[in-house]
Scaffold this active site. Structure first.
Site, PDB file in Angstrom:
ATOM      1  N   ASP A 258      49.997  31.492  18.705  1.00 17.78           N
ATOM      2  CA  ASP A 258      50.957  32.555  18.458  1.00 17.78           C
ATOM      3  C   ASP A 258      50.166  33.854  18.253  1.00 17.78           C
ATOM      4  OD1 ASP A 258      53.406  33.899  17.585  1.00 17.78           O
ATOM      5  OD2 ASP A 258      52.508  33.795  15.584  1.00 17.78           O
TER       6      ASP A 258
ATOM      7  N   TYR B 155      51.660  37.363  16.880  1.00 22.22           N
ATOM      8  CA  TYR B 155      52.014  38.255  15.766  1.00 22.22           C
ATOM      9  C   TYR B 155      52.090  37.490  14.444  1.00 22.22           C
ATOM     10  CZ  TYR B 155      52.709  41.534  19.488  1.00 22.22           C
ATOM     11  OH  TYR B 155      52.474  42.341  20.572  1.00 22.22           O
TER      12      TYR B 155
ATOM     13  N   ARG C 172      59.323  43.771   9.919  1.00 24.28           N
ATOM     14  CA  ARG C 172      58.923  42.464  10.447  1.00 24.28           C
ATOM     15  C   ARG C 172      60.077  41.456  10.360  1.00 24.28           C
ATOM     16  NH1 ARG C 172      56.450  39.038  13.869  1.00 24.28           N
ATOM     17  NH2 ARG C 172      55.692  37.157  12.861  1.00 24.28           N
TER      18      ARG C 172
ATOM     19  N   SER D 166      53.506  33.953  23.188  1.00 29.67           N
ATOM     20  CA  SER D 166      54.052  34.924  22.240  1.00 29.67           C
ATOM     21  C   SER D 166      55.397  35.489  22.669  1.00 29.67           C
ATOM     22  CB  SER D 166      53.049  36.081  22.101  1.00 29.67           C
ATOM     23  OG  SER D 166      53.612  37.169  21.415  1.00 29.67           O
ATOM     24  N   ASN D 167      56.172  35.888  21.663  1.00 30.63           N
ATOM     25  CA  ASN D 167      57.402  36.647  21.892  1.00 30.63           C
ATOM     26  C   ASN D 167      57.121  38.031  22.488  1.00 30.63           C
ATOM     27  OD1 ASN D 167      59.347  34.830  20.983  1.00 30.63           O
ATOM     28  ND2 ASN D 167      59.476  35.704  18.901  1.00 30.63           N
TER      29      ASN D 167
END
Lengths: 230, 230
Positions: free
Chosen positions: A7, A9, A38, A115-116
């Site tokens: 991942d 972030y 966040r 990752s997003n």
């Protein structure tokens, strides 16, 4: 274990490294803004996926910033918005990231990000952290327009790396991301970046808990780990 | 407008009415526990939907309670867990709910609940609040095993009521629920239970903002409202 997928972030990049800029622009509200920003960013990624209204992570991040400044009654000028969004392109990497990835790479493991993040965000963050040369792949959910923890996201890793799911370890600091990866059949490692945080109650747990990327090097000889399921 | 459909938790029932019991059982931590419990309950409903790992809202609510007490380092004995979960069956209704629903009913509108709640939770909460006799339908996402804001959830309202989506008003205090309903084609009303909360940045807004269920009665003659979309 032939590949480790990370991942981005919160795991490689410190999302709270924007706090000092938040504080500079909004004295007294830096931490509150960084934390809410966040939290809303994650919530909006889930909500947009559920609504079938995907927008990329850059847009979601900006929407979360706009909401958070309104909620905290801060005046987000166009200039401040640009400054804060720019900071997200060059988040600090945690200090264990570069040496950890280099050691794992030297053991012959394939390394990737899943990752997003939108591809341009990930490109600038990995370049800025000096880890782009250590990664075999940078995989973004933008390819399939749905965010984590959809099982379709985790299926991107074996597909893109050409490695069976059982030979892929997935590493995240986000408890829900760990649960999502384990639920989708990957061996999940929880890297605990916050001290006393309990595991999420989602029915799927990490195979191992570590505290730094460099901790994974010592576990290498013991790969693969048995996977625990709820 | 022929029917008004209401969200339950936070809209009709005050989810923070468990705060006093939380405080009684965990002195000094009541508000922190009640707020985190609600936040994790919502997050887990989204995460489980995204993971394709549905569990009903009773289970999700209990999992969120377990996580929250661990995060706050509170000792959740079996007895305290049962007491707190029992409180969720009989949440207080906001004071405008019963008179508001009675007035809307007398105008000839069909009234229903559309909720993440499991059917037994909704049955005991509506009975406890004395509003079960005012509702034409209590619709639970449990019928389709996915939580809000999936568009499949909002499609349950026209299907179950036999009323076209364009003639249904959906009322929620949750900004993301308002966005989800509007995105799915219902006319959404945002009932603002918290004073200065901004609208969520999800691309879909409420047709109207109200502050009590009784406010909807005055708007009745103006139905239908134009729907705004982002």
């Amino acid at each position: 274990m032939r590949a480790l997928v990370f991942d981005a972030y919160g795991t490689l990049f410190d999302v709270l490294s924007v706090t000092s800029l938040c504080e500079l622009l909004f004295p007294g509200s830096g931490t509150a803004l960084a934390v809410m920003w966040r939290s809303k960013q994650l919530q909006y990624s889930l909500l947009r996926s559920m609504m079938d209204r995907y927008a990329d992570f850059w847009q979601v991040t900006q929407d979360a910033l706009v909401y958070s400044t309104r909620a905290l009654q801060l005046d987000l000028t166009a200039e401040k918005r640009v400054q804060l969004m720019d900071a997200y392109r060059t988040l600090h990497a945690f200090p264990d990231v570069k040496p950890g990835l280099a050691q794992l790479k030297s053991k012959g493991l394939s390394l990737a990000i899943l990752s997003n993040g939108a591809p341009p965000m990930l490109a600038s963050a990995t370049r800025s952290a000096g880890i782009d040369g250590l990664l075999d792949a940078v995989i973004s959910v933008d390819d399939i327009k749905v965010f984590k923890p959809s099982p379709r996201v985790y299926a991107l890793a074996p597909a893109r790396l050409g490695v069976p799911p059982g030979e892929i370890g997935f590493v995240s600091s986000n408890g829900w991301d760990v649960a999502g990866a384990a639920s989708a059949g990957l061996t999940a490692f929880w890297i605990q970046r916050a001290a006393a945080e309990p595991a999420d109650e989602l029915g799927y747990q990490a195979a191992r808990v570590v505290h730094a990327i460099t901790d994974l090097v010592a576990y290498n000889s013991a790969f693969p780990f048995p996977r625990q399921e709820g």
